[in-house]
Motif scaffolding. Structure first.
Motif, PDB file in Angstrom:
ATOM      1  N   SER A  65      39.954  22.526  32.354  1.00 54.86           N
ATOM      2  CA  SER A  65      39.685  23.600  31.389  1.00 54.86           C
ATOM      3  C   SER A  65      40.618  24.782  31.605  1.00 54.86           C
ATOM      4  N   HIS A  66      40.876  25.103  32.873  1.00 53.43           N
ATOM      5  CA  HIS A  66      41.770  26.231  33.152  1.00 53.43           C
ATOM      6  C   HIS A  66      43.197  25.926  32.693  1.00 53.43           C
ATOM      7  N   TYR A  67      43.636  24.692  32.866  1.00 55.21           N
ATOM      8  CA  TYR A  67      44.964  24.295  32.405  1.00 55.21           C
ATOM      9  C   TYR A  67      45.078  24.470  30.887  1.00 55.21           C
ATOM     10  N   LEU A  68      44.081  23.984  30.159  1.00 60.52           N
ATOM     11  CA  LEU A  68      44.097  24.129  28.705  1.00 60.52           C
ATOM     12  C   LEU A  68      44.002  25.598  28.289  1.00 60.52           C
ATOM     13  N   LEU A  69      43.214  26.357  28.999  1.00 59.86           N
ATOM     14  CA  LEU A  69      43.071  27.778  28.694  1.00 59.86           C
ATOM     15  C   LEU A  69      44.381  28.532  28.917  1.00 59.86           C
ATOM     16  N   ARG A  70      45.124  28.152  29.944  1.00 57.64           N
ATOM     17  CA  ARG A  70      46.426  28.787  30.174  1.00 57.64           C
ATOM     18  C   ARG A  70      47.412  28.451  29.058  1.00 57.64           C
ATOM     19  N   ILE A  71      47.324  27.253  28.503  1.00 56.55           N
ATOM     20  CA  ILE A  71      48.170  26.909  27.361  1.00 56.55           C
ATOM     21  C   ILE A  71      47.804  27.795  26.172  1.00 56.55           C
ATOM     22  N   LEU A  72      46.503  27.972  25.945  1.00 56.56           N
ATOM     23  CA  LEU A  72      46.053  28.726  24.775  1.00 56.56           C
ATOM     24  C   LEU A  72      46.246  30.237  24.919  1.00 56.56           C
ATOM     25  N   THR A  73      46.250  30.761  26.130  1.00 52.51           N
ATOM     26  CA  THR A  73      46.479  32.199  26.302  1.00 52.51           C
ATOM     27  C   THR A  73      47.964  32.512  26.422  1.00 52.51           C
ATOM     28  N   GLY A  74      48.780  31.497  26.562  1.00 44.90           N
ATOM     29  CA  GLY A  74      50.221  31.677  26.527  1.00 44.90           C
ATOM     30  C   GLY A  74      50.792  32.423  27.715  1.00 44.90           C
ATOM     31  N   LYS A  75      51.876  33.112  27.464  1.00 45.42           N
ATOM     32  CA  LYS A  75      52.621  33.759  28.532  1.00 45.42           C
ATOM     33  C   LYS A  75      51.863  34.915  29.168  1.00 45.42           C
ATOM     34  N   MET A  76      50.801  35.388  28.518  1.00 50.62           N
ATOM     35  CA  MET A  76      50.036  36.487  29.111  1.00 50.62           C
ATOM     36  C   MET A  76      49.380  36.076  30.415  1.00 50.62           C
ATOM     37  N   SER A  77      49.009  34.812  30.539  1.00 52.86           N
ATOM     38  CA  SER A  77      48.324  34.400  31.753  1.00 52.86           C
ATOM     39  C   SER A  77      49.274  33.963  32.850  1.00 52.86           C
ATOM     40  N   GLY A  78      50.502  33.622  32.523  1.00 55.53           N
ATOM     41  CA  GLY A  78      51.369  33.114  33.564  1.00 55.53           C
ATOM     42  C   GLY A  78      52.790  33.622  33.552  1.00 55.53           C
ATOM     43  N   GLY A  79      53.186  34.363  32.537  1.00 57.15           N
ATOM     44  CA  GLY A  79      54.571  34.804  32.440  1.00 57.15           C
ATOM     45  C   GLY A  79      54.840  36.089  33.201  1.00 57.15           C
ATOM     46  N   PHE A  80      56.102  36.405  33.318  1.00 51.50           N
ATOM     47  CA  PHE A  80      56.487  37.656  33.964  1.00 51.50           C
ATOM     48  C   PHE A  80      56.184  38.827  33.044  1.00 51.50           C
ATOM     49  N   SER A  81      55.803  39.924  33.633  1.00 48.70           N
ATOM     50  CA  SER A  81      55.433  41.110  32.866  1.00 48.70           C
ATOM     51  C   SER A  81      56.595  41.632  32.037  1.00 48.70           C
ATOM     52  N   LEU A  82      57.821  41.448  32.519  1.00 46.38           N
ATOM     53  CA  LEU A  82      58.996  41.934  31.790  1.00 46.38           C
ATOM     54  C   LEU A  82      59.157  41.245  30.438  1.00 46.38           C
ATOM     55  N   ARG A  83      58.661  40.013  30.321  1.00 45.35           N
ATOM     56  CA  ARG A  83      58.825  39.231  29.103  1.00 45.35           C
ATOM     57  C   ARG A  83      57.727  39.479  28.070  1.00 45.35           C
ATOM     58  N   LEU A  84      56.770  40.346  28.389  1.00 43.49           N
ATOM     59  CA  LEU A  84      55.653  40.613  27.488  1.00 43.49           C
ATOM     60  C   LEU A  84      55.908  41.865  26.669  1.00 43.49           C
ATOM     61  N   ASP A  85      55.353  41.899  25.450  1.00 40.77           N
ATOM     62  CA  ASP A  85      55.442  43.133  24.682  1.00 40.77           C
ATOM     63  C   ASP A  85      54.368  44.105  25.187  1.00 40.77           C
ATOM     64  N   GLU A  86      54.337  45.303  24.627  1.00 37.08           N
ATOM     65  CA  GLU A  86      53.432  46.335  25.138  1.00 37.08           C
ATOM     66  C   GLU A  86      51.969  45.937  25.031  1.00 37.08           C
ATOM     67  N   ARG A  87      51.585  45.346  23.903  1.00 37.99           N
ATOM     68  CA  ARG A  87      50.191  44.947  23.725  1.00 37.99           C
ATOM     69  C   ARG A  87      49.800  43.864  24.729  1.00 37.99           C
ATOM     70  N   GLU A  88      50.653  42.861  24.878  1.00 33.77           N
ATOM     71  CA  GLU A  88      50.376  41.787  25.832  1.00 33.77           C
ATOM     72  C   GLU A  88      50.327  42.314  27.260  1.00 33.77           C
ATOM     73  N   ARG A  89      51.237  43.221  27.586  1.00 37.89           N
ATOM     74  CA  ARG A  89      51.253  43.802  28.928  1.00 37.89           C
ATOM     75  C   ARG A  89      49.971  44.588  29.200  1.00 37.89           C
ATOM     76  N   GLU A  90      49.501  45.327  28.204  1.00 36.53           N
ATOM     77  CA  GLU A  90      48.263  46.098  28.364  1.00 36.53           C
ATOM     78  C   GLU A  90      47.069  45.168  28.578  1.00 36.53           C
ATOM     79  N   TRP A  91      46.956  44.099  27.787  1.00 40.13           N
ATOM     80  CA  TRP A  91      45.875  43.123  27.968  1.00 40.13           C
ATOM     81  C   TRP A  91      45.922  42.532  29.371  1.00 40.13           C
ATOM     82  N   ARG A  92      47.124  42.131  29.770  1.00 37.43           N
ATOM     83  CA  ARG A  92      47.268  41.476  31.069  1.00 37.43           C
ATOM     84  C   ARG A  92      46.914  42.409  32.220  1.00 37.43           C
ATOM     85  N   HIS A  93      47.384  43.637  32.174  1.00 43.51           N
ATOM     86  CA  HIS A  93      47.082  44.571  33.267  1.00 43.51           C
ATOM     87  C   HIS A  93      45.590  44.867  33.339  1.00 43.51           C
TER      88      HIS A  93
END
Length: 182
Positions: A82-110
């Motif tokens: 389930s966690h693997y599928l959830l990481r696919i569905l949440t996209g780069k916010m759950s596993g990507g580098f913060s530099l690659r996120l836009d402001e909204r995604e970075r705010e959600w992630r932080h």
């Protein structure tokens, strides 16, 4: 020294490009699952799998029983899948580098990372108290380690669970234009 720095910078860029390519491929997977309802269902499944792991750790003895084996491996399959599928569905916010996120995604992630870190600290305190309570029992150290492991797994999956629960539905226009959702 500068040549070494140049090689490291080039290596870092290659790694970022590789991760971006993986994310582009992952963003095209499961397009019909990219709804809040599906993400919430997976979030509940991850928490259920984590709870099964915790029950398995609580039943652990020096000779693993059938209940422990079923709970431990069953919880791993349910929570892990389930966690693997959830990481696919949440996209780069759950596993990507913060530099690659836009402001909204970075705010959600932080925001999610801070909350999950606080919960992880509480779970580790629970593991310490559990270990202290069972310290004088037979195999208390091993049982405490199993509980700490189960609670650590639970704590590390929480950021994905919180993201999966709170993210809004993807914008349907992203699918119409051929742009993969984040």
């Amino acid at each position: 020294m500068s040549e070494e720095r140049g090689r490291l910078a080039a290596y870092w860029e290659r790694q970022l490009e590789r991760l971006d390519e993986i994310e582009r491929k992952r963003a095209l997977r499961l397009p019909t699952w990219r709804t809040r309802k599906r993400r919430r269902t997976l979030s509940v499944l991850v928490l259920t799998g984590n709870l099964i792991l915790i029950i398995g750790a609580a039943t652990f003895r020096s000779q693993p029983s059938t209940l422990f084996v079923v709970c431990w491996f069953g919880g791993c399959v349910v929570a892990g899948g389930s966690h693997y599928l959830l990481r696919i569905l949440t996209g780069k916010m759950s596993g990507g580098f913060s530099l690659r996120l836009d402001e909204r995604e970075r705010e959600w992630r932080h925001r999610v990372t801070f909350v999950s870190y606080q919960i992880l600290v509480v779970l580790m305190l629970i593991a310490v108290f559990y270990s202290l309570i069972i310290a004088d029992t037979e195999d208390g150290g091993v049982r405490g380690a199993m509980m700490a492991c189960a609670l650590l797994v639970t704590g590390t999956t929480l950021s994905g669970v919180i993201l999966g629960w709170t993210l809004p539905d993807d914008d349907p226009e992203d699918f119409d234009e051929g742009v993969a959702p984040a």
